[in-house]
Motif scaffolding. Sequence first.
Motif: not given
Length: 101
Positions: A29-31, A43, A52, A54, A18, A56, A6
């Motif tokens: 994935n959340v991008i 992605d 995986s 994540q 992230l 922002k 992280e």
Amino acid sequence: MPRSAEINRETKETKVSLVLNLDGGPATNVIGTGLPFFDHMLDATFKHGHFSLQLKAKGDLQIDAHHTMEDVGLALGQAMKIALGDKRGITRFGEATISLD
């Protein structure tokens, strides 16, 4: 031991957070970087790598995309280094399959 990291990186121009999981499998994935094509390419890369992610990122996009993309790259590199740890058990091989847009 899970291979994950992280990262939170904040500069005058950007704020990036992230979570990377190298053993995450084909995950959703959340991008979100504010740059749709960059999001799409990240992605695709992580989906095909079976990782995986994540992510922002908020940057000074009113100036240009440079700072956001640079700081995302630096944060991803740092996360990869941490997640790989001592690098034991990594199998190296070649592959000719390439995801393209």
